[in-house]
Motif scaffolding. Structure first.
Motif, PDB file in Angstrom:
ATOM      1  N   SER A  70       0.849  -1.187   0.000  1.00 40.47           N
ATOM      2  CA  SER A  70       0.000   0.000   0.000  1.00 40.47           C
ATOM      3  C   SER A  70       0.885   1.237   0.000  1.00 40.47           C
ATOM      4  O   SER A  70       2.034   1.187   0.430  1.00 40.47           O
ATOM      5  N   ILE A  71       0.360   2.338  -0.471  1.00 42.12           N
ATOM      6  CA  ILE A  71       1.132   3.581  -0.536  1.00 42.12           C
ATOM      7  C   ILE A  71       0.900   4.361   0.743  1.00 42.12           C
ATOM      8  O   ILE A  71      -0.215   4.774   1.049  1.00 42.12           O
ATOM      9  N   ASN A  72       1.949   4.553   1.509  1.00 38.62           N
ATOM     10  CA  ASN A  72       1.858   5.222   2.795  1.00 38.62           C
ATOM     11  C   ASN A  72       2.248   6.679   2.642  1.00 38.62           C
ATOM     12  O   ASN A  72       3.349   6.990   2.203  1.00 38.62           O
ATOM     13  N   LYS A  73       1.334   7.584   3.007  1.00 36.99           N
ATOM     14  CA  LYS A  73       1.609   9.017   2.872  1.00 36.99           C
ATOM     15  C   LYS A  73       1.815   9.680   4.237  1.00 36.99           C
ATOM     16  O   LYS A  73       1.531  10.858   4.404  1.00 36.99           O
ATOM     17  N   ASP A  74       2.324   8.906   5.186  1.00 35.74           N
ATOM     18  CA  ASP A  74       2.527   9.457   6.519  1.00 35.74           C
ATOM     19  C   ASP A  74       3.512  10.614   6.523  1.00 35.74           C
ATOM     20  O   ASP A  74       3.453  11.490   7.388  1.00 35.74           O
ATOM     21  N   ARG A  75       4.448  10.610   5.585  1.00 36.79           N
ATOM     22  CA  ARG A  75       5.433  11.687   5.530  1.00 36.79           C
ATOM     23  C   ARG A  75       4.860  12.961   4.909  1.00 36.79           C
ATOM     24  O   ARG A  75       5.504  14.000   4.927  1.00 36.79           O
ATOM     25  N   VAL A  76       3.685  12.870   4.329  1.00 40.39           N
ATOM     26  CA  VAL A  76       3.113  13.992   3.594  1.00 40.39           C
ATOM     27  C   VAL A  76       2.034  14.662   4.432  1.00 40.39           C
ATOM     28  O   VAL A  76       1.092  14.017   4.888  1.00 40.39           O
ATOM     29  N   LYS A  77       2.146  15.960   4.608  1.00 42.19           N
ATOM     30  CA  LYS A  77       1.142  16.707   5.355  1.00 42.19           C
ATOM     31  C   LYS A  77      -0.104  16.915   4.493  1.00 42.19           C
ATOM     32  O   LYS A  77      -0.007  17.233   3.310  1.00 42.19           O
ATOM     33  N   THR A  78      -1.259  16.764   5.104  1.00 44.57           N
ATOM     34  CA  THR A  78      -2.491  17.149   4.441  1.00 44.57           C
ATOM     35  C   THR A  78      -2.510  18.665   4.285  1.00 44.57           C
ATOM     36  O   THR A  78      -1.669  19.382   4.865  1.00 44.57           O
ATOM     37  N   TYR A  79      -3.476  19.171   3.541  1.00 41.17           N
ATOM     38  CA  TYR A  79      -3.568  20.619   3.394  1.00 41.17           C
ATOM     39  C   TYR A  79      -3.755  21.293   4.752  1.00 41.17           C
ATOM     40  O   TYR A  79      -3.104  22.315   5.036  1.00 41.17           O
ATOM     41  N   GLU A  80      -4.625  20.739   5.577  1.00 39.35           N
ATOM     42  CA  GLU A  80      -4.863  21.333   6.894  1.00 39.35           C
ATOM     43  C   GLU A  80      -3.605  21.303   7.743  1.00 39.35           C
ATOM     44  O   GLU A  80      -3.286  22.279   8.440  1.00 39.35           O
ATOM     45  N   GLU A  81      -2.883  20.198   7.693  1.00 36.07           N
ATOM     46  CA  GLU A  81      -1.642  20.097   8.469  1.00 36.07           C
ATOM     47  C   GLU A  81      -0.600  21.074   7.957  1.00 36.07           C
ATOM     48  O   GLU A  81       0.115  21.705   8.759  1.00 36.07           O
ATOM     49  N   MET A  82      -0.489  21.212   6.649  1.00 36.70           N
ATOM     50  CA  MET A  82       0.461  22.172   6.087  1.00 36.70           C
ATOM     51  C   MET A  82       0.086  23.591   6.476  1.00 36.70           C
ATOM     52  O   MET A  82       0.943  24.399   6.867  1.00 36.70           O
TER      53      MET A  82
END
Length: 352
Positions: free
Chosen positions: A42-54
């Motif tokens: 599966s593709i894990n996007k834990d390193r990527v901030k969501t828009y709200e997090e950014m």
């Protein structure tokens, strides 16, 4: 086991460990040779901030820093704020723009930009000296709708299920909209950044697929200066110098493997169009691998993500340093003549 044999085995193992420790950091090769996505992963996007997090991060870090300023330059199709982070405010100093995520599925480069922004929020002597010599403008994630997968067309058949897409919410490629400027994201970039500030350099950061190779090794990235014949020679030279600085910085780490990007001459793309219209030096930097795409071969497994972020940080910091101390003007551009173009496996082609 005989004690002498045990000693011999232990000594041999110790020697092997020491030899491995003396070698270059092999794990860093994940930048160029990391695993592609496979059917069981599966593709894990834990390193990527969501828009709200950014957004929360940008407000938090700029509110607590005397050296950073946050500005909203417009809204996306889906009315998400588009941000500009400013470091340095001396009109007599050179200015560089770091532009990220015109394509929403090209996400690790923005994470690198956020790391650099955080580093510049401090009060170290080095940061103070940089502020006195260079202005830096960050346009992080100019395509937040595409990054969120919040679009007006179906992307459910993408490799990761439609978590992000190249296009904006109207299914427009923002990096083909620099002439017509039909989209709110492109309009905001031009009217409230490119036409507002006295810019000397711009790096347009992207991600490409996973198949490009050089010397039968996957590249960690590729670069190209403006190639439209209408761009002035002086502007092209500045662009090549910028690329030289980044090439030296990345390859010096021992894990980067860079090639020349085989891009076109059209002015609809930022690398050519912005250099032509505004007469400042531009550089395209394509990192390897995307977080989602309709083409499976374009998506990179998560194990390489940390190295791609590191490559982005190294590139941005090297550019800032060279512009601040003036060494960029001494950068050797002759390496471009010998730098080979990347090639493609699996019939994949560059898209910029």
């Amino acid at each position: 086991m005989n004690r002498n044999i045990m000693k011999l085995v232990f000594a041999s193992a110790l020697t092997l460990v020491l030899l491995l420790a003396a070698l270059p950091f092999q794990q860093a090769g994940a930048v160029g040779n990391g695993p592609n996505i496979n059917p069981n992963q599966s593709i894990n996007k834990d390193r990527v901030k969501t828009y709200e997090e950014m957004s929360d991060f940008l407000y938090h870090v700029t509110d607590r820093s005397d050296r950073l300023e946050l500005e909203v330059i417009g809204q996306s199709v889906k009315e998400r704020d588009l941000f500009l982070v400013k470091f340095g405010n001396n009109p007599d100093n050179p200015t560089i723009v770091f532009l990220t995520q015109q394509h929403g599925n090209e996400e690790m480069i923005t994470e690198g930009a956020l790391h650099v922004i955080k580093n510049l929020s401090g009060n170290s002597r080095h940061v103070r000296e940089l502020e006195e010599k260079v202005n830096v403008l960050f346009v992080p994630r100019i395509n937040p709708d595409g990054a969120e997968g919040d679009v007006n067309f179906d992307i459910s058949d993408y490799t990761a299920g439609g978590t992000s897409t190249r296009f904006n919410a109207n299914e427009v490629d923002l990096n083909r909209d620099h002439n017509d400027r039909t989209q709110p994201e492109t309009i905001a970039l031009h009217e409230n950044v490119l036409q507002k500030y006295d810019i000397d350099y711009l790096i347009d950061f992207h991600h490409q697929g996973t198949s490009p190779v050089l010397d039968d090794r996957y590249v960690s990235g590729s670069m190209l200066y403006p190639t439209n014949p209408g761009v002035s020679e002086e502007t092209v030279i500045g662009s090549k110098q910028l690329g030289s600085v980044i090439y030296d910085a990345v390859t010096a780490k021992g894990w980067g493997h860079l090639a020349k990007y085989p891009g076109g001459d059209a002015n609809t793309i930022a690398r050519n169009g912005l250099a032509y219209e505004y007469d400042f030096s531009t550089l395209l930097f394509e990192m390897r691998g995307m977080t989602d795409n309709s083409r499976e071969e374009a998506v990179l497994g998560q194990k390489s993500n940390g190295y791609l972020i590191k490559q982005a940080v190294v590139s941005m910091e090297a550019a800032m340093e060279a512009i601040a101390d003036g060494s960029i003007h001494d950068a050797d551009i002759n390496f471009w003549d010998d730098l080979p173009y990347q090639e493609y496996r699996d019939q994949e082609e560059g898209q910029e």
